[in-house]
Design a protein around this motif. Sequence first.
Motif, PDB file in Angstrom:
ATOM      1  N   ILE A 179       0.924  -1.178  -0.138  1.00  0.00           N
ATOM      2  CA  ILE A 179      -0.077   0.335  -0.088  1.00  0.00           C
ATOM      3  C   ILE A 179       0.960   1.183   0.028  1.00  0.00           C
ATOM      4  CG2 ILE A 179      -1.883   1.304   1.138  1.00  0.00           C
ATOM      5  CD1 ILE A 179      -2.218  -1.714   2.633  1.00  0.00           C
ATOM      6  N   TRP A 180       0.741   2.093  -1.015  1.00  0.00           N
ATOM      7  CA  TRP A 180       1.975   3.063  -1.410  1.00  0.00           C
ATOM      8  C   TRP A 180       1.188   4.244  -0.604  1.00  0.00           C
ATOM      9  CZ3 TRP A 180       6.028   2.979  -5.380  1.00  0.00           C
ATOM     10  CH2 TRP A 180       6.242   1.650  -5.982  1.00  0.00           C
ATOM     11  N   TYR A 181       2.176   5.184  -0.421  1.00  0.00           N
ATOM     12  CA  TYR A 181       1.865   6.614   0.381  1.00  0.00           C
ATOM     13  C   TYR A 181       2.924   7.317   0.180  1.00  0.00           C
ATOM     14  CZ  TYR A 181      -2.566   4.601   2.537  1.00  0.00           C
ATOM     15  OH  TYR A 181      -3.638   4.139   3.046  1.00  0.00           O
ATOM     16  N   ARG A 182       2.405   8.530   0.030  1.00  0.00           N
ATOM     17  CA  ARG A 182       3.639   9.797   0.013  1.00  0.00           C
ATOM     18  C   ARG A 182       3.989  10.067   1.460  1.00  0.00           C
ATOM     19  NH1 ARG A 182      -0.286  12.500  -2.774  1.00  0.00           N
ATOM     20  NH2 ARG A 182      -0.345  14.179  -1.243  1.00  0.00           N
ATOM     21  N   ALA A 183       5.278  10.181   1.681  1.00  0.00           N
ATOM     22  CA  ALA A 183       5.877  10.442   3.119  1.00  0.00           C
ATOM     23  C   ALA A 183       5.508  11.887   3.418  1.00  0.00           C
ATOM     24  CB  ALA A 183       7.317   9.818   3.104  1.00  0.00           C
ATOM     25  N   ASP A 184       5.602  12.660   2.338  1.00  0.00           N
ATOM     26  CA  ASP A 184       5.498  14.263   2.567  1.00  0.00           C
ATOM     27  C   ASP A 184       6.727  14.584   3.486  1.00  0.00           C
ATOM     28  OD1 ASP A 184       3.378  14.146   0.706  1.00  0.00           O
ATOM     29  OD2 ASP A 184       1.722  14.065   2.243  1.00  0.00           O
ATOM     30  N   GLY A 185       7.619  14.304   3.275  1.00  0.00           N
ATOM     31  CA  GLY A 185       8.733  15.225   3.902  1.00  0.00           C
ATOM     32  C   GLY A 185       9.205  14.300   5.132  1.00  0.00           C
ATOM     33  N   ARG A 186       8.617  13.501   5.658  1.00  0.00           N
ATOM     34  CA  ARG A 186       9.074  13.080   6.831  1.00  0.00           C
ATOM     35  C   ARG A 186       9.742  11.751   6.730  1.00  0.00           C
ATOM     36  NH1 ARG A 186       4.547  12.967  11.426  1.00  0.00           N
ATOM     37  NH2 ARG A 186       6.164  13.574  12.791  1.00  0.00           N
ATOM     38  N   ARG A 187      10.954  11.679   7.526  1.00  0.00           N
ATOM     39  CA  ARG A 187      11.949  10.684   7.169  1.00  0.00           C
ATOM     40  C   ARG A 187      11.603   9.351   8.036  1.00  0.00           C
ATOM     41  NH1 ARG A 187      17.350  10.661   5.228  1.00  0.00           N
ATOM     42  NH2 ARG A 187      18.467   9.062   5.926  1.00  0.00           N
ATOM     43  N   TRP A 188      10.423   8.821   7.504  1.00  0.00           N
ATOM     44  CA  TRP A 188      10.153   7.594   8.091  1.00  0.00           C
ATOM     45  C   TRP A 188      11.034   6.397   7.849  1.00  0.00           C
ATOM     46  CZ3 TRP A 188       6.192   8.517  11.171  1.00  0.00           C
ATOM     47  CH2 TRP A 188       5.279   9.548  10.846  1.00  0.00           C
ATOM     48  N   GLN A 189      11.112   5.688   9.111  1.00  0.00           N
ATOM     49  CA  GLN A 189      12.187   4.491   8.946  1.00  0.00           C
ATOM     50  C   GLN A 189      11.543   3.188   8.912  1.00  0.00           C
ATOM     51  OE1 GLN A 189      15.909   5.627   9.563  1.00  0.00           O
ATOM     52  NE2 GLN A 189      14.582   7.380   9.091  1.00  0.00           N
ATOM     53  N   SER A 190      12.179   2.094   8.248  1.00  0.00           N
ATOM     54  CA  SER A 190      11.743   0.962   7.839  1.00  0.00           C
ATOM     55  C   SER A 190      11.735   0.121   9.023  1.00  0.00           C
ATOM     56  CB  SER A 190      12.646   0.361   6.598  1.00  0.00           C
ATOM     57  OG  SER A 190      12.633   1.030   5.794  1.00  0.00           O
ATOM     58  N   SER A 191      10.719  -0.899   8.930  1.00  0.00           N
ATOM     59  CA  SER A 191      10.689  -1.996   9.914  1.00  0.00           C
ATOM     60  C   SER A 191      10.373  -3.290   9.223  1.00  0.00           C
ATOM     61  CB  SER A 191       9.776  -1.410  11.168  1.00  0.00           C
ATOM     62  OG  SER A 191       8.478  -1.441  10.601  1.00  0.00           O
ATOM     63  N   ARG A 232      -3.315   4.874  -9.323  1.00  0.00           N
ATOM     64  CA  ARG A 232      -1.874   4.486  -9.602  1.00  0.00           C
ATOM     65  C   ARG A 232      -1.044   5.444  -9.317  1.00  0.00           C
ATOM     66  NH1 ARG A 232      -4.441   0.665 -10.470  1.00  0.00           N
ATOM     67  NH2 ARG A 232      -4.238  -0.739 -12.410  1.00  0.00           N
ATOM     68  N   GLU A 233      -1.417   6.529  -8.151  1.00  0.00           N
ATOM     69  CA  GLU A 233      -0.704   7.343  -7.544  1.00  0.00           C
ATOM     70  C   GLU A 233      -0.588   7.150  -6.000  1.00  0.00           C
ATOM     71  OE1 GLU A 233       1.684   9.232  -8.989  1.00  0.00           O
ATOM     72  OE2 GLU A 233       0.975   9.332 -11.097  1.00  0.00           O
ATOM     73  N   PRO A 234       0.330   7.305  -5.149  1.00  0.00           N
ATOM     74  CA  PRO A 234      -0.038   7.223  -3.903  1.00  0.00           C
ATOM     75  C   PRO A 234      -0.596   8.274  -3.328  1.00  0.00           C
ATOM     76  CG  PRO A 234       2.580   6.716  -4.496  1.00  0.00           C
ATOM     77  CD  PRO A 234       1.584   7.500  -5.864  1.00  0.00           C
ATOM     78  N   ALA A 235      -1.265   8.200  -2.183  1.00  0.00           N
ATOM     79  CA  ALA A 235      -1.901   9.235  -1.685  1.00  0.00           C
ATOM     80  C   ALA A 235      -1.037   9.570  -0.372  1.00  0.00           C
ATOM     81  CB  ALA A 235      -3.200   8.773  -1.067  1.00  0.00           C
ATOM     82  N   ALA A 236      -1.251  10.826   0.011  1.00  0.00           N
ATOM     83  CA  ALA A 236      -0.776  11.381   1.441  1.00  0.00           C
ATOM     84  C   ALA A 236      -1.035  10.208   2.485  1.00  0.00           C
ATOM     85  CB  ALA A 236      -1.128  12.682   1.764  1.00  0.00           C
ATOM     86  N   LEU A 237      -0.009   9.965   3.186  1.00  0.00           N
ATOM     87  CA  LEU A 237      -0.129   8.983   4.459  1.00  0.00           C
ATOM     88  C   LEU A 237      -1.279   9.534   5.298  1.00  0.00           C
ATOM     89  CD1 LEU A 237       1.230   6.569   5.738  1.00  0.00           C
ATOM     90  CD2 LEU A 237       2.591   8.178   6.981  1.00  0.00           C
ATOM     91  N   PRO A 238      -2.214   8.751   5.644  1.00  0.00           N
ATOM     92  CA  PRO A 238      -3.184   9.422   6.540  1.00  0.00           C
ATOM     93  C   PRO A 238      -3.007   9.544   7.831  1.00  0.00           C
ATOM     94  CG  PRO A 238      -3.841   7.073   5.256  1.00  0.00           C
ATOM     95  CD  PRO A 238      -2.546   7.349   5.038  1.00  0.00           C
ATOM     96  N   PHE A 239      -3.461  10.682   8.159  1.00  0.00           N
ATOM     97  CA  PHE A 239      -2.857  11.247   9.605  1.00  0.00           C
ATOM     98  C   PHE A 239      -2.879  10.277  10.660  1.00  0.00           C
ATOM     99  CE2 PHE A 239      -3.660  13.500  13.369  1.00  0.00           C
ATOM    100  CZ  PHE A 239      -2.613  14.310  13.595  1.00  0.00           C
TER     101      PHE A 239
END
Length: 370
Positions: A179-191, A232-239
Motif C-alpha cells: 500500500i503506497w503512500y507519500r511520506a510528505d517530507g518526513r523521514r520514516w524508518q523501515s521495519s 496509480r498514484e500514492p496518496a498522502a499518508l493518512p494522519f
Amino acid sequence: MPADLRFSPSDSTRAPDGPSVAELSLATARWCARRGWPVHPLAKGRKTPAANCPDCRRNPHPPAGCPCLQAGRWCHGFHAATLDQDRIQQWWGANPEFGIGVACGLAGLVVIDVDAHPAEPPTRDRILPGIPIADHIDLTGLANGFHTLAVLAALRGQPSPADDEGTMRVRTPSGGMHIWYRADGRRWQSSVGSSPGRALAWQVDIRAHGSYIIAPGTTTQHGTYTPVGEAREPAALPFWLAQELERTGHLPASNIPAPRPVPARARQAVLAAGGGRERGRDTLDAVLAPVRACGQVAEGAGFSDVLNRAAYTLGGLVAAGRLLQDEAVQALRDTAVAARPGQERRIEQIVHSGLTAGLKRPLHGRGRRL
C-alpha cells in the motif's frame, strides 16, 4: 506503457496482442522514474537487487565510494537508484530480464507491506506492539497482516489501509499487498512486522528510508506484482497512520540529527566497518549453506534443527549490525522453502522462533567462525 499501468499479470512471456515482459520491464522502469521514484535493477526472477560487479565483490567498499555508481552502473542495490532515463534505457535495454526496485527513501515514499504468510501468531504483546491485548480476548482466526492491520485501524475508528481505494495498492504473488503512500517530507524508518524492536503490527512491514519496494508490473519466479483498483498514484499518508508510525518508533529520535545523504546510512556504515556489504553476503551464504544442503536429501537431514540454528545465528548477526534483517530473513525463508517445498507454515514458525532468540544475543565475534 499506458499511464494507468495496464498489463497482463498471467503471461510470463507475452500477453495476447500486448507487450512482452522484456518491454514491460523497461516501460515500467521509465514510468516509475517519470513519477520521481528512483529505480534500480532486481535480479532476474527474484526480489533481491542485481548482483554487484566482480570487482566490487572482490574488493568490498562502502556504496558512497563505489566507482561503479559514479560511472553509472548498478552496484549496491538501492544506492544505485536513478531517475536518469538514458541510464534506465542502458540498464534495462541490455538486461530486459531485470525486475524493478524503487528506493523508498529517495522517492519520498512509505509503503505498508502486508504479508499473508501462514504462521502462528506471536505472543500477544507482539501482535500490535504497544497495545495490550488481554488474555480474555479471543484471537481465533487472526492469521496474517491483513487481520492485524484491520484490527489496528478499527481500534482507531478508521478503515483498513488495505481497503484504501484512494492510493496505489499492489497485490503480491504470495497474496500480500503493498500500500503506497507519500511520506510528505518526513523521514520514516523501515521495519519488519515480526521484529522485537520497531514494528507496526505482526506481518506488516514498513518500507521507507533504508529499503526498497518492488515496482508494480515486476514479474518474479513466483508471479507478478499486480495493481489493485484504479489508483496509480500514492496518496498522502493518512494522519492516523502517521500517528501510529510515530508511536511505534518509525521516526528518528528528536535529539538525533537526520543523517546526511553522504556518508550512507548508519547501518550501511556498520556493515562496511565489518568488512563491507559483500563480506556480509559471504557471511549470509555461509549461514544458509547447511539449510541449502538439506534440499539434497528428501528426509533425515535434521532440517528443523538446521533451520533453527541458521535463524538463531542470523538473529545474532543482525543484532550486531553485521547483516540487514529484512534481506537476511527473506534469504533464509527462500532457501528453506526451496529445500522443503510445501512446508511454509512450519518454516515460518522455526524462523520466527530462532530469529527472536538470536536477536537477544548479538554476535559481534571478530574473527569468529560461523
